[in-house]
Motif scaffolding. Sequence first.
Motif, PDB file in Angstrom:
ATOM      1  N   ARG A 149       0.842  -1.206   0.000  1.00  0.00           N
ATOM      2  CA  ARG A 149       0.000   0.000   0.000  1.00  0.00           C
ATOM      3  C   ARG A 149       0.876   1.255   0.000  1.00  0.00           C
ATOM      4  N   ALA A 150       1.970   1.218   0.762  1.00  0.00           N
ATOM      5  CA  ALA A 150       2.897   2.355   0.784  1.00  0.00           C
ATOM      6  C   ALA A 150       3.474   2.608  -0.600  1.00  0.00           C
ATOM      7  N   ALA A 151       3.766   1.534  -1.333  1.00  0.00           N
ATOM      8  CA  ALA A 151       4.284   1.689  -2.693  1.00  0.00           C
ATOM      9  C   ALA A 151       3.255   2.381  -3.577  1.00  0.00           C
ATOM     10  N   ARG A 152       1.983   2.002  -3.425  1.00  0.00           N
ATOM     11  CA  ARG A 152       0.931   2.640  -4.225  1.00  0.00           C
ATOM     12  C   ARG A 152       0.740   4.108  -3.849  1.00  0.00           C
ATOM     13  N   GLU A 153       1.050   4.439  -2.595  1.00  0.00           N
ATOM     14  CA  GLU A 153       0.858   5.814  -2.124  1.00  0.00           C
ATOM     15  C   GLU A 153       2.059   6.708  -2.390  1.00  0.00           C
ATOM     16  N   GLY A 154       3.039   6.172  -3.099  1.00  0.00           N
ATOM     17  CA  GLY A 154       4.148   7.021  -3.522  1.00  0.00           C
ATOM     18  C   GLY A 154       5.342   7.031  -2.606  1.00  0.00           C
ATOM     19  N   ALA A 155       5.481   6.042  -1.726  1.00  0.00           N
ATOM     20  CA  ALA A 155       6.672   5.975  -0.883  1.00  0.00           C
ATOM     21  C   ALA A 155       7.911   5.815  -1.755  1.00  0.00           C
ATOM     22  N   ALA A 156       9.039   6.296  -1.257  1.00  0.00           N
ATOM     23  CA  ALA A 156      10.282   6.232  -2.028  1.00  0.00           C
ATOM     24  C   ALA A 156      10.579   4.788  -2.431  1.00  0.00           C
ATOM     25  N   PRO A 157      10.791   4.527  -3.715  1.00  0.00           N
ATOM     26  CA  PRO A 157      11.023   3.143  -4.170  1.00  0.00           C
ATOM     27  C   PRO A 157      12.173   2.443  -3.451  1.00  0.00           C
ATOM     28  N   ALA A 158      13.236   3.197  -3.132  1.00  0.00           N
ATOM     29  CA  ALA A 158      14.365   2.567  -2.429  1.00  0.00           C
ATOM     30  C   ALA A 158      13.924   2.021  -1.080  1.00  0.00           C
ATOM     31  N   LEU A 159      13.084   2.777  -0.373  1.00  0.00           N
ATOM     32  CA  LEU A 159      12.596   2.327   0.927  1.00  0.00           C
ATOM     33  C   LEU A 159      11.648   1.142   0.776  1.00  0.00           C
ATOM     34  N   VAL A 160      10.822   1.174  -0.275  1.00  0.00           N
ATOM     35  CA  VAL A 160       9.890   0.061  -0.505  1.00  0.00           C
ATOM     36  C   VAL A 160      10.653  -1.228  -0.763  1.00  0.00           C
ATOM     37  N   TRP A 161      11.673  -1.178  -1.627  1.00  0.00           N
ATOM     38  CA  TRP A 161      12.455  -2.382  -1.902  1.00  0.00           C
ATOM     39  C   TRP A 161      13.210  -2.852  -0.663  1.00  0.00           C
ATOM     40  N   ALA A 162      13.685  -1.904   0.141  1.00  0.00           N
ATOM     41  CA  ALA A 162      14.357  -2.296   1.379  1.00  0.00           C
ATOM     42  C   ALA A 162      13.400  -3.034   2.301  1.00  0.00           C
ATOM     43  N   ALA A 163      12.168  -2.525   2.412  1.00  0.00           N
ATOM     44  CA  ALA A 163      11.176  -3.180   3.275  1.00  0.00           C
ATOM     45  C   ALA A 163      10.808  -4.557   2.739  1.00  0.00           C
ATOM     46  N   ASP A 175      13.597 -11.638   4.049  1.00  0.00           N
ATOM     47  CA  ASP A 175      14.598 -12.129   4.989  1.00  0.00           C
ATOM     48  C   ASP A 175      13.926 -12.831   6.161  1.00  0.00           C
ATOM     49  N   ALA A 176      12.882 -12.186   6.699  1.00  0.00           N
ATOM     50  CA  ALA A 176      12.191 -12.757   7.859  1.00  0.00           C
ATOM     51  C   ALA A 176      11.483 -14.057   7.509  1.00  0.00           C
ATOM     52  N   ARG A 177      11.082 -14.205   6.269  1.00  0.00           N
ATOM     53  CA  ARG A 177      10.400 -15.429   5.837  1.00  0.00           C
ATOM     54  C   ARG A 177      11.385 -16.546   5.470  1.00  0.00           C
ATOM     55  N   GLY A 178      12.673 -16.268   5.567  1.00  0.00           N
ATOM     56  CA  GLY A 178      13.656 -17.275   5.208  1.00  0.00           C
ATOM     57  C   GLY A 178      13.814 -17.433   3.723  1.00  0.00           C
ATOM     58  N   GLU A 179      13.678 -16.343   2.977  1.00  0.00           N
ATOM     59  CA  GLU A 179      13.820 -16.362   1.520  1.00  0.00           C
ATOM     60  C   GLU A 179      15.002 -15.467   1.132  1.00  0.00           C
ATOM     61  N   PRO A 180      16.236 -15.920   1.360  1.00  0.00           N
ATOM     62  CA  PRO A 180      17.399 -15.048   1.153  1.00  0.00           C
ATOM     63  C   PRO A 180      17.581 -14.602  -0.291  1.00  0.00           C
ATOM     64  N   ALA A 181      17.200 -15.428  -1.258  1.00  0.00           N
ATOM     65  CA  ALA A 181      17.366 -15.027  -2.654  1.00  0.00           C
ATOM     66  C   ALA A 181      16.483 -13.823  -2.978  1.00  0.00           C
ATOM     67  N   ARG A 182      15.215 -13.896  -2.558  1.00  0.00           N
ATOM     68  CA  ARG A 182      14.310 -12.772  -2.798  1.00  0.00           C
ATOM     69  C   ARG A 182      14.769 -11.546  -2.006  1.00  0.00           C
ATOM     70  N   ALA A 183      15.260 -11.781  -0.789  1.00  0.00           N
ATOM     71  CA  ALA A 183      15.746 -10.662   0.028  1.00  0.00           C
ATOM     72  C   ALA A 183      16.935  -9.988  -0.645  1.00  0.00           C
ATOM     73  N   ALA A 184      17.880 -10.794  -1.141  1.00  0.00           N
ATOM     74  CA  ALA A 184      19.068 -10.227  -1.786  1.00  0.00           C
ATOM     75  C   ALA A 184      18.682  -9.419  -3.017  1.00  0.00           C
ATOM     76  N   GLU A 185      17.736  -9.927  -3.796  1.00  0.00           N
ATOM     77  CA  GLU A 185      17.304  -9.197  -4.992  1.00  0.00           C
ATOM     78  C   GLU A 185      16.685  -7.846  -4.610  1.00  0.00           C
ATOM     79  N   ALA A 186      15.847  -7.857  -3.565  1.00  0.00           N
ATOM     80  CA  ALA A 186      15.207  -6.611  -3.133  1.00  0.00           C
ATOM     81  C   ALA A 186      16.240  -5.626  -2.607  1.00  0.00           C
ATOM     82  N   TYR A 187      17.189  -6.118  -1.839  1.00  0.00           N
ATOM     83  CA  TYR A 187      18.232  -5.230  -1.304  1.00  0.00           C
ATOM     84  C   TYR A 187      19.082  -4.640  -2.431  1.00  0.00           C
TER      85      TYR A 187
END
Length: 642
Positions: free
Chosen positions: A497-511, A517-529
């Motif tokens: 929802r924050a992404a749709r509301e115009g939050a900074a893309p860098a912060l959205v990808w970090a989140a 990471d918390a879900r135990g998906e390091p590959a997806r986490a690394a890509e987002a980071y």
Amino acid sequence: MQSEPTNGRTQAFSRGLVAAAIALLTLWVYAGVRNHTFVDFDDTDYVVANPNLDGRLTFADVERAFREPENSNWSPLTSLSLMLSDALHGPAPGAYALTNVLLHVLASVLLFVAFGRLTGRWAGSAAVAAVFAVHPLHVESVAWIAQRKDVLAGFFWMATLSAYPRAARTGRFPAHASVFLLGLLALLSKPTAVALPITLLLLDYWPLARLRTGSALRRALLEKAPLLVAAAAVAVVTHAVQTQAGTNATAQTPLASRVLNAGRAYAIYVSETFWPVDLAYFHPFPAEAVLRTPATYAAFAAIVATTALALAAAKRHPAFTMGWLWFLLTLVPMIGLVRVGGQAHADRYVYVAQTGLVVIVVFALPDAWKARAPGRGGAARGGRRTAAASTAGAVAAARAAGVGVVLLLAVLARAQVGVWRDSIALFSHATRVTRDNAHAHRFLGVSLWAAGDREGGARNLIEALRIRPDWGEARLVYATALLQGGQLAAADREIERAAREGAAPALVWAARGVVADARGEPARAAEAYERSLALDPDDWEVANNLAWIRAASADAKLRDPARALALAQAAAQRMPDHPFVLGTLAAAFASAERWSEAVDTQSLAIARLRAENEDLPPGDFEARLAAYRARRPPWQSIEIAR
């Protein structure tokens, strides 16, 4: 034969006592700052996580300060001042705050000297300086560590004023050169000092009375041409820096709204000068419905009418005209016509401007009262004695009242200083004295959450989103809180929802990376980071998280020791004392099989953790240290937590 020198020494001694009294009263007001902590609003960017504060001040630092903007502003002298403070006393917040206080004390004394030299009326000048020293509106500029630029620019501004009488009187080049140099230092401390040449011209008008002819005006302008050119250059650079950084929000607000808010802000500053209550670190920009109320129109009309009155009274009451124009014009860079940030007005903006209002009270009103008093011609001797006695009594009463006002302001200011003692106190106070302050609720929520009050933190974050449901960054903060509470699905929904509301893309990808990471998906986490860092390479937290994956992942496809080490070193440069950042750096060294550096860095991480959390046993940290001593890389250790 010796009476005049003796009298001169007596006057100098008495003025020295007055200056000392102003300084001591100011120190009493701000004594509490020595126990303050950094607040989580700008202090982090300017000091806590400032990579340029490394305990040294080098020629490279000087070059960098002039070449690189900092926090969307170009104020190289302030950057150098913070570096010097760090080199002298390290990261202690109380020491930074006390330096601000010292600069404010010096500025107050210089203001006393300046107006004494300009007017020859030392008692009135003492009143002007004392109000400047202890007024509650100035607490924000002094007690807020990140506002070093205010007090540094204020110090050089007042030094310029104190040097100006000699330049105006003698007209000699060295005297004008000193005025220019001091004015330039003020400009390099804070761009809003662009109004300084205007104040010098106003002093030419009153009390120096140098602008009586057209040729005199041209000469005065020519004297100030170098400083005017420097001010224009700083204004251009600042506008470019703020526009590039995306903090210039002028185009987002209609001109009519900015003009109405400016009138409203002027009226608020006048009101708070005489009734300094309900002061807060942040006042949200009002909604259109608030701007279009009769109260706003009345405030705007009052400012316009007062300006017209001041111009009409220019010949008969020059001190009034000068004081009002000082207040009006020195605020122009901060009044919101060019809008930077989301605030409607701010206490710190009147740090210099308020002096104009005080000049009206201290000099203009007494002058007007004397002008209306009946003449002495033709009065009987006894009548003259009676009038003289009456005048002396009035003067004594006025001075006593002035002392009382200054002491009352000092007491109020000392209480306001306490508001700045820590983040929770600051943001809590703002939520109490303002309405619908999403900014204050957002920062209070984070501060309470970090302090362990998750219920209070969540409540304030939700309140911030109630006030501003389209505030993407605040929604990301709330998502982070949900994540830390184990509510992964809810956190993910808030992030999208924050992404749709115009939050900074860098912060959205970090989140998104943190959730993966918390879900135990390091590959997806690394890509987002990686995507987050591509948009914002300076985010040390994202760099730290990605470095851990590249150093310690059990999946060999995700490991990249060279990349891990580069990321970890970048994060450690920003946060050299953070135990978890040091732990990641140690893991990166171990991943690269640099075992001795891994052991040394992990040992330092344990020492930092113990220093910051005396009751927290560093079990995982010690397990990693044992693994590195045994030359086992992070991915081979058992359940090594970040």
